[in-house]
Motif scaffolding. Structure first.
Motif, short mmCIF file in Angstrom:
data_model
loop_
_atom_site.label_atom_id
_atom_site.label_comp_id
_atom_site.label_asym_id
_atom_site.label_seq_id
_atom_site.Cartn_x
_atom_site.Cartn_y
_atom_site.Cartn_z
N GLY A 127 45.48 6.84 18.78
CA GLY A 127 46.21 7.09 20.02
C GLY A 127 45.36 7.72 21.10
N ASP A 128 44.04 7.62 20.96
CA ASP A 128 43.12 8.27 21.91
C ASP A 128 42.69 7.37 23.06
N GLY A 129 43.24 6.15 23.13
CA GLY A 129 42.89 5.24 24.22
C GLY A 129 41.62 4.44 23.98
N VAL A 132 40.15 -1.46 20.22
CA VAL A 132 39.12 -2.50 20.14
C VAL A 132 38.91 -3.17 21.49
N LEU A 133 39.98 -3.47 22.21
CA LEU A 133 39.85 -4.14 23.50
C LEU A 133 39.20 -3.24 24.55
N VAL A 134 39.42 -1.96 24.45
CA VAL A 134 38.78 -1.00 25.36
C VAL A 134 37.29 -0.92 25.04
N GLU A 135 36.97 -0.84 23.76
CA GLU A 135 35.55 -0.77 23.36
C GLU A 135 34.79 -2.03 23.75
N LYS A 136 35.44 -3.18 23.76
CA LYS A 136 34.79 -4.44 24.15
C LYS A 136 34.78 -4.65 25.66
N GLY A 137 35.35 -3.72 26.41
CA GLY A 137 35.34 -3.79 27.87
C GLY A 137 36.41 -4.69 28.47
N ALA A 140 40.19 -1.10 30.89
CA ALA A 140 39.67 0.24 31.14
C ALA A 140 40.84 1.13 31.54
N GLY A 141 40.70 2.40 31.30
CA GLY A 141 41.71 3.37 31.73
C GLY A 141 42.96 3.43 30.87
N VAL A 142 42.85 3.01 29.60
CA VAL A 142 44.00 3.13 28.70
C VAL A 142 44.16 4.61 28.36
N GLY A 167 51.96 -0.57 34.29
CA GLY A 167 50.60 -0.88 34.73
C GLY A 167 50.17 -2.24 34.20
N VAL A 168 48.99 -2.29 33.55
CA VAL A 168 48.51 -3.56 32.99
C VAL A 168 49.13 -3.86 31.63
N MET A 169 49.82 -2.89 31.06
CA MET A 169 50.47 -3.12 29.77
C MET A 169 51.76 -3.90 29.99
#
Length: 199
Positions: A127-129, A132-137, A140-142, A167-169
């Motif tokens: 739950g830290d944002g 996998v999709l954030v790490e792959k770029g 951003a900003g989750v 937002g984007v979710m």
């Protein structure tokens, strides 16, 4: 003693004959004729079949429309609209609905399972944002679920975001059933507590 036995045998024989005659007059060989019915309401129900015309109503429909506002038993009716104002209102509701205040260990595990399927790819398993999709770029900003990152988070606001997205979710209403959303909400708050206790 012998007289009593004779009386009992004669009575039993008479009852047997009477029962046989009753069965004989009740049955007919013509299968299209039901014969005599001694309790017709037990055999012929007075109700109408679903798509059968019903003369008791003006529209003659046997299948009656559901009364407006009817919901299944145990259903949580969330009728807040998908607007910024409704989201702001959800931030002010700090309590769970009475029915969902506590959940079983099995339901908690189901919330965890659904979180890991639908949410962890962006929000991360902790739950830290850092999913996998954030790490792959890809995104951003989750946000993290921690109180420092999201101070106003409430059970109802989490439910609102799962239902409508933010937002984007996008909305996850098609993936997560309404009663399962509360299990996910419990799991998100569990992750929030763990993140807060680390700091």
């Amino acid at each position: 003693m012998e007289i009593t036995t004779n009386i009992i045998l004669k009575t039993a024989f008479k009852l047997l004959i009477a029962g046989g005659l009753l069965i004989a007059v009740s049955c007919k060989r013509d299968p299209s004729q039901p014969g005599r019915e001694y309790m017709p309401n037990m055999y012929r129900v007075a109700s109408y079949k679903t798509y059968e015309p019903n003369p008791n109503f003006k529209d003659s429909l046997g299948a009656r429309p559901i009364v407006q506002g009817t919901v299944p038993r145990g259903y949580f009716a969330y009728d807040a609209p998908n607007t910024p104002e409704a989201y702001e209102a959800s931030l002010k509701i700090a309590e769970f609905p009475e029915r969902y205040k506590t959940i079983s260990e099995k339901d908690f595990e189901e919330g965890k399972r659904q979180f890991n399927i639908y949410c962890a790819v962006c929000h991360g398993e902790k739950g830290d944002g850092n999913g996998v999709l954030v790490e792959k770029g890809k995104f951003a900003g989750v946000p993290s679920y921690s109180s420092a990152s999201r101070p106003g988070l409430t059970p109802m606001s989490i439910y609102h975001v799962i239902t409508y997205g933010k937002g984007v979710m996008g909305s996850h209403a098609a993936q997560v059933l309404p009663h399962d959303r509360w299990k996910v909400v419990h799991y998100v708050l569990h992750l929030r507590n763990e993140l807060d206790n680390k700091n």
